[in-house]
Design a protein around this motif. Structure first.
Motif, mmCIF file in Angstrom:
data_model
loop_
_atom_site.group_PDB
_atom_site.id
_atom_site.type_symbol
_atom_site.label_atom_id
_atom_site.label_comp_id
_atom_site.label_asym_id
_atom_site.label_seq_id
_atom_site.Cartn_x
_atom_site.Cartn_y
_atom_site.Cartn_z
ATOM 1 N N UNK A 1 9.953 -4.699 -14.792
ATOM 2 C CA UNK A 1 10.173 -6.059 -14.310
ATOM 3 C C UNK A 1 8.973 -6.712 -13.641
ATOM 4 N N UNK A 2 7.959 -5.957 -13.310
ATOM 5 C CA UNK A 2 6.752 -6.523 -12.707
ATOM 6 C C UNK A 2 5.730 -6.742 -13.820
ATOM 7 N N UNK A 3 5.966 -7.738 -14.609
ATOM 8 C CA UNK A 3 5.212 -7.946 -15.836
ATOM 9 C C UNK A 3 3.707 -8.075 -15.623
ATOM 10 N N UNK A 4 3.279 -8.926 -14.720
ATOM 11 C CA UNK A 4 1.845 -9.172 -14.551
ATOM 12 C C UNK A 4 1.250 -8.409 -13.377
ATOM 13 N N UNK A 5 2.081 -7.941 -12.505
ATOM 14 C CA UNK A 5 1.592 -7.244 -11.323
ATOM 15 C C UNK A 5 1.354 -5.772 -11.625
ATOM 16 N N UNK A 6 0.488 -5.182 -10.831
ATOM 17 C CA UNK A 6 0.265 -3.748 -10.926
ATOM 18 C C UNK A 6 1.467 -3.048 -10.309
ATOM 19 N N UNK A 7 2.147 -2.220 -11.058
ATOM 20 C CA UNK A 7 3.338 -1.565 -10.499
ATOM 21 C C UNK A 7 2.941 -0.514 -9.470
ATOM 22 N N UNK A 8 3.824 -0.260 -8.517
ATOM 23 C CA UNK A 8 3.533 0.778 -7.528
ATOM 24 C C UNK A 8 3.643 2.157 -8.164
ATOM 25 N N UNK A 9 3.072 3.137 -7.504
ATOM 26 C CA UNK A 9 3.158 4.512 -8.004
ATOM 27 C C UNK A 9 4.578 5.056 -7.781
ATOM 28 N N UNK A 10 4.889 6.108 -8.485
ATOM 29 C CA UNK A 10 6.189 6.758 -8.303
ATOM 30 C C UNK A 10 6.309 7.283 -6.870
ATOM 31 N N UNK A 11 5.231 7.805 -6.311
ATOM 32 C CA UNK A 11 5.275 8.288 -4.927
ATOM 33 C C UNK A 11 5.591 7.157 -3.950
ATOM 34 N N UNK A 12 5.014 5.977 -4.177
ATOM 35 C CA UNK A 12 5.286 4.819 -3.327
ATOM 36 C C UNK A 12 6.780 4.479 -3.391
ATOM 37 N N UNK A 13 7.334 4.441 -4.595
ATOM 38 C CA UNK A 13 8.755 4.122 -4.764
ATOM 39 C C UNK A 13 9.616 5.197 -4.109
ATOM 40 N N UNK A 14 9.259 6.461 -4.284
ATOM 41 C CA UNK A 14 10.034 7.554 -3.663
ATOM 42 C C UNK A 14 10.084 7.404 -2.146
ATOM 43 N N UNK A 15 8.946 7.082 -1.549
ATOM 44 C CA UNK A 15 8.902 6.918 -0.102
ATOM 45 C C UNK A 15 9.798 5.797 0.377
ATOM 46 N N UNK A 16 9.718 4.650 -0.276
ATOM 47 C CA UNK A 16 10.550 3.519 0.136
ATOM 48 C C UNK A 16 12.010 3.724 -0.251
ATOM 49 N N UNK A 17 12.267 4.355 -1.376
ATOM 50 C CA UNK A 17 13.636 4.664 -1.792
ATOM 51 C C UNK A 17 14.330 5.481 -0.703
ATOM 52 N N UNK B 1 16.638 -4.263 -4.995
ATOM 53 C CA UNK B 1 16.162 -5.520 -4.408
ATOM 54 C C UNK B 1 15.431 -5.276 -3.094
ATOM 55 N N UNK B 2 15.860 -4.299 -2.323
ATOM 56 C CA UNK B 2 15.142 -4.001 -1.077
ATOM 57 C C UNK B 2 13.781 -3.382 -1.365
ATOM 58 N N UNK B 3 13.688 -2.571 -2.407
ATOM 59 C CA UNK B 3 12.392 -2.006 -2.781
ATOM 60 C C UNK B 3 11.475 -3.108 -3.295
ATOM 61 N N UNK B 4 12.015 -4.040 -4.079
ATOM 62 C CA UNK B 4 11.213 -5.184 -4.543
ATOM 63 C C UNK B 4 10.735 -6.010 -3.345
ATOM 64 N N UNK B 5 11.604 -6.218 -2.365
ATOM 65 C CA UNK B 5 11.226 -6.950 -1.165
ATOM 66 C C UNK B 5 10.083 -6.245 -0.436
ATOM 67 N N UNK C 1 2.576 -5.017 -0.999
ATOM 68 C CA UNK C 1 1.561 -5.088 -2.048
ATOM 69 C C UNK C 1 1.100 -6.527 -2.275
ATOM 70 N N UNK C 2 2.030 -7.406 -2.528
ATOM 71 C CA UNK C 2 1.653 -8.799 -2.771
ATOM 72 C C UNK C 2 1.209 -9.511 -1.497
ATOM 73 N N UNK C 3 1.884 -9.259 -0.394
ATOM 74 C CA UNK C 3 1.600 -9.965 0.853
ATOM 75 C C UNK C 3 0.638 -9.241 1.779
ATOM 76 N N UNK C 4 0.228 -8.033 1.413
ATOM 77 C CA UNK C 4 -0.712 -7.233 2.211
ATOM 78 C C UNK C 4 -0.246 -7.029 3.649
ATOM 79 N N UNK C 5 1.048 -6.881 3.853
ATOM 80 C CA UNK C 5 1.584 -6.604 5.185
ATOM 81 C C UNK C 5 1.979 -5.130 5.237
ATOM 82 N N UNK C 6 1.493 -4.465 6.258
ATOM 83 C CA UNK C 6 1.754 -3.035 6.384
ATOM 84 C C UNK C 6 2.603 -2.751 7.612
ATOM 85 N N UNK C 7 3.287 -1.636 7.573
ATOM 86 C CA UNK C 7 4.104 -1.236 8.718
ATOM 87 C C UNK C 7 3.191 -0.842 9.865
ATOM 88 N N UNK C 8 3.745 -0.833 11.053
ATOM 89 C CA UNK C 8 2.948 -0.501 12.231
ATOM 90 C C UNK C 8 2.434 0.936 12.144
#
Length: 146
Positions: free
Chosen positions: A41-57, A87-91, A97-104
């Motif tokens: 679903x992220x057609x033009x964007x660079x998709x996150x790694x599987x590890x990134x998704x696992x962490x947020x999942x 939807x929460x992972x997309x958020x 990634x898109x907004x360059x905002x990182x957790x504390x």
């Protein structure tokens, strides 16, 4: 079974009616299927790694399961669905990634923030060994630190 911060990463969300998932072998989706959906679903964007998704999942599943457990009359069976997790992972992708905002915790770990910064953390696990003092694992909901 109870979902803990440790078991959430391996949890597989049961598919009911869903917008983003057509089904899987066992009618459940986990981090790998979430990653596949993001890549598709992220057609033009660079998709996150599987590890990134696992962490947020892990943290999304833990949070949504806690909401259902704490408020069953309001949220029972409504939060921990494949679409809500997706939807929460997309958020999070949009923010991080898109907004360059990182957790504390990420900022502190990357030395971009002092460890004296104000923050709200949650105890994600209490580790107790026989001869060692109790160790607390903490999270800001995006990352874990001890």
């Amino acid at each position: 079974r109870e979902i803990t911060s440790q078991t959430a990463a391996a949890f597989r969300v049961r598919i009911r009616r869903t917008q983003f998932f057509n089904g899987s072998v066992d009618d459940r989706v986990g981090a790998a299927e979430m990653h596949r959906a993001l890549v598709n679903n992220l057609h033009r964007d660079t998709p996150p790694s599987l590890d990134w998704v696992r962490g947020h999942f892990r943290w999304v599943v833990w949070k949504l399961a806690a909401m259902e457990r704490a408020f069953p009359a309001i949220f029972g069976g409504k939060c921990l669905t494949p679409d809500k997790v997706y939807l929460q992972i997309v958020n999070r992708y949009d923010k991080e990634v898109r907004g360059s905002k990182r957790s504390v915790l990420t900022k502190i770990q990357e030395k971009d923030e002092q460890n004296t910064a104000y923050m709200i953390l949650c105890v994600s696990q209490v580790v107790q060994c026989d001869s060692k003092p109790v160790r607390l694992l903490l999270t800001d909901g995006w990352r874990e630190a001890d």
